[in-house]
Design a protein around this motif. Structure first.
Motif, short mmCIF file in Angstrom:
data_model
loop_
_atom_site.label_atom_id
_atom_site.label_comp_id
_atom_site.label_asym_id
_atom_site.label_seq_id
_atom_site.Cartn_x
_atom_site.Cartn_y
_atom_site.Cartn_z
N PHE A 12 0.84 -1.20 0.00
CA PHE A 12 0.00 0.00 0.00
C PHE A 12 0.87 1.25 0.00
O PHE A 12 0.63 2.20 -0.74
N GLY A 13 1.93 1.22 0.83
CA GLY A 13 2.84 2.36 0.89
C GLY A 13 3.56 2.58 -0.43
O GLY A 13 3.72 3.71 -0.89
N SER A 14 3.99 1.50 -1.07
CA SER A 14 4.67 1.59 -2.36
C SER A 14 3.74 2.16 -3.42
O SER A 14 4.14 2.94 -4.28
N SER A 15 2.47 1.75 -3.35
CA SER A 15 1.49 2.24 -4.31
C SER A 15 1.27 3.74 -4.16
O SER A 15 1.21 4.48 -5.14
N LEU A 16 1.17 4.19 -2.89
CA LEU A 16 0.98 5.63 -2.64
C LEU A 16 2.20 6.42 -3.12
O LEU A 16 2.06 7.50 -3.70
N LEU A 17 3.40 5.86 -2.90
CA LEU A 17 4.62 6.53 -3.31
C LEU A 17 4.67 6.64 -4.83
O LEU A 17 5.04 7.68 -5.38
N ALA A 18 4.29 5.58 -5.52
CA ALA A 18 4.28 5.59 -6.98
C ALA A 18 3.27 6.62 -7.51
O ALA A 18 3.55 7.33 -8.48
N GLN A 19 2.11 6.69 -6.85
CA GLN A 19 1.10 7.66 -7.26
C GLN A 19 1.61 9.09 -7.05
O GLN A 19 1.38 9.97 -7.88
N ASN A 20 2.29 9.30 -5.94
CA ASN A 20 2.83 10.62 -5.65
C ASN A 20 3.90 11.01 -6.68
O ASN A 20 3.92 12.14 -7.17
N ASP A 21 4.79 10.07 -7.02
CA ASP A 21 5.82 10.33 -8.03
C ASP A 21 5.18 10.65 -9.38
O ASP A 21 5.63 11.56 -10.09
N ALA A 22 4.13 9.92 -9.72
CA ALA A 22 3.44 10.15 -10.99
C ALA A 22 2.84 11.55 -11.04
O ALA A 22 2.88 12.22 -12.07
N ALA A 23 2.28 12.00 -9.90
CA ALA A 23 1.69 13.33 -9.84
C ALA A 23 2.78 14.41 -9.99
O ALA A 23 2.57 15.42 -10.65
N ILE A 24 3.94 14.19 -9.38
CA ILE A 24 5.04 15.15 -9.48
C ILE A 24 5.55 15.23 -10.91
O ILE A 24 5.78 16.31 -11.45
N ILE A 25 5.72 14.07 -11.55
CA ILE A 25 6.18 14.03 -12.94
C ILE A 25 5.19 14.74 -13.85
O ILE A 25 5.58 15.50 -14.75
N SER A 26 3.91 14.52 -13.60
CA SER A 26 2.88 15.17 -14.40
C SER A 26 2.94 16.69 -14.23
O SER A 26 2.79 17.45 -15.20
N GLU A 27 3.20 17.14 -13.01
CA GLU A 27 3.32 18.57 -12.75
C GLU A 27 4.51 19.17 -13.51
O GLU A 27 4.41 20.26 -14.08
N ILE A 28 5.62 18.46 -13.51
CA ILE A 28 6.81 18.94 -14.23
C ILE A 28 6.53 18.98 -15.73
O ILE A 28 6.91 19.93 -16.43
N GLU A 29 5.88 17.95 -16.25
CA GLU A 29 5.54 17.93 -17.67
C GLU A 29 4.62 19.09 -18.04
O GLU A 29 4.79 19.72 -19.10
N ASN A 30 3.65 19.38 -17.17
CA ASN A 30 2.74 20.51 -17.42
C ASN A 30 3.50 21.83 -17.42
O ASN A 30 3.23 22.72 -18.24
N TYR A 31 4.46 21.95 -16.51
CA TYR A 31 5.29 23.16 -16.45
C TYR A 31 6.07 23.32 -17.76
O TYR A 31 6.11 24.41 -18.33
N ARG A 32 6.65 22.24 -18.24
CA ARG A 32 7.42 22.30 -19.48
C ARG A 32 6.54 22.65 -20.67
O ARG A 32 6.94 23.43 -21.55
N ASN A 33 5.36 22.07 -20.70
CA ASN A 33 4.42 22.38 -21.79
C ASN A 33 4.04 23.86 -21.78
O ASN A 33 3.97 24.50 -22.84
N SER A 34 3.81 24.40 -20.58
CA SER A 34 3.43 25.81 -20.49
C SER A 34 4.58 26.72 -20.91
O SER A 34 4.37 27.77 -21.52
N GLU A 35 5.82 26.31 -20.58
CA GLU A 35 6.98 27.10 -21.00
C GLU A 35 7.12 27.07 -22.53
O GLU A 35 7.41 28.11 -23.15
N ASN A 36 6.92 25.91 -23.13
CA ASN A 36 6.99 25.83 -24.59
C ASN A 36 5.91 26.68 -25.25
O ASN A 36 6.16 27.34 -26.27
N GLU A 37 4.73 26.69 -24.64
CA GLU A 37 3.65 27.52 -25.18
C GLU A 37 3.99 29.00 -25.06
O GLU A 37 3.74 29.79 -25.98
#
Length: 202
Positions: A12-37
């Protein structure tokens, strides 16, 4: 029975950690997309006209969460304001607000964070901190003049520094801009292979 419960909790802890990492990566990707725009939009770009015509995308290092660190934040309330050097004759006044202490690549590192004395009272900028730095990639993968990271005054004694969001000073793209030069105390003796890479003028 105890081992079974422990295994479930670990999974359960590993799953939460993976979900948290995925959310952080998504945030970084969104930041990069906004910079490119922002760079590709003629109304918001800082690019010179000749570069804008051929612009496709900014060049980033691969996202790597080891370069997202939680640092111990030490406030430095007795600092004297100083004039920060820039790429032109402009000398904006800053004051050192605090230090971020963290580990990376097995080294104990410290970065100073600054507040612009001219804008700290402006609405929306009350908690903004400026983090300019150089590292061993400067001039060898990333822009030789250093890179910047935006931060905000934390409520507690820790601060998250996500070097995946390091960006270049505007003068790296357009000579009309005047950009702060990172103070020597913020020269890191490690390679920060994260964030924006050096500028490729088209």
């Amino acid at each position: 029975m105890y081992l079974r419960i422990l295994l479930v909790l670990c999974c359960f802890g590993s799953s939460l950690l993976a979900q948290n990492d995925a959310a952080i990566i998504s945030e970084i990707e969104n930041y990069r997309n906004s910079e490119n725009e922002r760079f590709s939009n003629p109304e918001t770009t800082i690019l010179e006209p000749k570069d804008l015509k051929l612009f496709d995308s900014l060049d980033f290092y691969p996202i790597n969460l080891k370069y997202r660190v939680t640092a111990r934040f030490v406030r430095t309330p007795d600092e004297v304001p100083f004039l920060m050097r820039t790429t032109t004759s402009r000398l904006p006044e800053y004051v050192k607000y605090g230090e971020a202490h963290f580990q990376l690549e097995g080294k104990e590192l410290v970065l100073s964070l600054y507040q612009n004395t001219g804008s700290k009272d402006e609405e929306g900028d009350e908690d903004y901190l400026f983090l300019p730095l150089t590292d061993l990639t400067s001039g060898d993968g990333s822009y030789g003049g250093g890179r910047f990271l935006d931060a905000h005054i934390p409520k507690g004694d820790t601060i998250v520094l996500d070097f995946n969001k390091l960006y270049n000073p505007y003068c790296a793209y357009n000579k009309l801009y005047s950009c702060p030069i990172p103070p020597k105390e913020n020269d890191l003796q490690v390679r920060i292979e994260a964030g924006i890479k050096d500028v490729k003028h088209l």
